[in-house]
Design a protein around this motif. Structure first.
Motif, PDB file in Angstrom:
ATOM      1  N   SER A 132       1.990   0.472 -22.437  1.00  0.00           N
ATOM      2  CA  SER A 132       2.994   0.241 -21.230  1.00  0.00           C
ATOM      3  C   SER A 132       0.545  -0.047 -20.612  1.00  0.00           C
ATOM      4  O   SER A 132      -0.227   0.716 -20.841  1.00  0.00           O
ATOM      5  N   TYR A 169       1.073  -0.359 -12.038  1.00  0.00           N
ATOM      6  CA  TYR A 169       1.348   0.390 -13.419  1.00  0.00           C
ATOM      7  C   TYR A 169       2.694  -0.751 -14.296  1.00  0.00           C
ATOM      8  O   TYR A 169       3.398  -1.072 -13.041  1.00  0.00           O
ATOM      9  N   SER A 217      14.307   5.213  -9.566  1.00  0.00           N
ATOM     10  CA  SER A 217      13.002   5.989 -10.178  1.00  0.00           C
ATOM     11  C   SER A 217      12.002   6.246  -9.749  1.00  0.00           C
ATOM     12  O   SER A 217      11.118   5.458  -9.446  1.00  0.00           O
TER      13      SER A 217
HETATM   14  C1  NVZ Z   1       2.488   6.619 -20.395  1.00  0.00           C
HETATM   15  C2  NVZ Z   1       4.264   7.078 -20.843  1.00  0.00           C
HETATM   16  O1  NVZ Z   1       4.576   7.809 -21.106  1.00  0.00           O
HETATM   17  N1  NVZ Z   1       5.687   6.204 -20.292  1.00  0.00           N
HETATM   18  C3  NVZ Z   1       5.072   4.880 -19.768  1.00  0.00           C
HETATM   19  O2  NVZ Z   1       4.454   4.218 -19.685  1.00  0.00           O
HETATM   20  N2  NVZ Z   1       7.068   4.430 -19.201  1.00  0.00           N
HETATM   21  C4  NVZ Z   1       7.370   5.889 -19.076  1.00  0.00           C
HETATM   22  C5  NVZ Z   1       8.295   5.872 -17.952  1.00  0.00           C
HETATM   23  C6  NVZ Z   1       8.466   4.453 -16.959  1.00  0.00           C
HETATM   24  C7  NVZ Z   1      10.272   4.813 -16.440  1.00  0.00           C
HETATM   25  C8  NVZ Z   1      10.326   3.403 -15.985  1.00  0.00           C
HETATM   26  C9  NVZ Z   1      11.782   3.762 -14.873  1.00  0.00           C
HETATM   27  C10 NVZ Z   1      12.846   4.256 -15.885  1.00  0.00           C
HETATM   28  O3  NVZ Z   1      13.146   4.246 -16.523  1.00  0.00           O
HETATM   29  O4  NVZ Z   1      13.447   4.517 -14.371  1.00  0.00           O
HETATM   30  S1  NVZ Z   1       6.940   6.635 -17.284  1.00  0.00           S
HETATM   31  C11 NVZ Z   1       6.679   7.629 -18.503  1.00  0.00           C
HETATM   32  C12 NVZ Z   1       6.802   6.592 -19.583  1.00  0.00           C
END
Ligand code: NVZ
Length: 120
Positions: A16, A33, A72
């Motif tokens: 990410s 992000y 979310s």
């Molecule tokens: C840094 C880290 O661990 N994460 C990252 O870079 N992406 C995942 C999650 C993405 C969520 C997207 C929206 C959803 O699925 O509802 S936020 C924590 C995790």
């Protein structure tokens, strides 16, 4: 002076990418992000973030990402460190809160994780 400012481009081990734009004099910042992973099957899009950092040498911080492709929110908190080579590293914890129509599912809607970000 600020040894470890959050401004700039960051990447984590999931792939990410995060861009923190200007950090204002009161420590607030805006950014974007681009997550490489999602708990949904929706098409991932760049999403906005808003946060605060302390104005110390190795600042604590927090920020919230409002996902534009899923109902979310993720809140991140952590601290900025310098590694032995003097590179900035962000040690973070996060909570991903998903939405459910059924309050009976409330118990299962918060994911917790830890992740490290490195300058891109
Ligand atoms: C840094 C880290 O661990 N994460 C990252 O870079 N992406 C995942 C999650 C993405 C969520 C997207 C929206 C959803 O699925 O509802 S936020 C924590 C995790």
């Amino acid at each position: 002076g600020q040894k470890c400012n959050l401004a700039g481009q960051w990447k984590n081990d999931l792939g990410s990418e995060m861009t923190i734009d200007t950090v204002f004099k009161n420590g607030t910042f805006l950014g974007k992000y681009l997550t490489a992973v999602s708990s949904t099957n929706k098409t991932i899009v760049l999403s906005p973030l808003i946060g605060y950092q302390q104005l110390t040498d190795l600042p604590s911080f927090g920020f919230t990402v409002k996902w534009l492709f899923s109902n979310s929110i993720t809140v991140f908190t952590g601290q900025c460190f310098l590694n032995t080579s003097g590179q900035r590293v962000l040690q973070t914890s996060w909570l991903l809160r998903s939405e459910t129509q059924d309050p009976q599912n409330n118990w299962s809607q918060t994911r917790l994780g830890y992740n490290i970000f490195y300058p891109l």
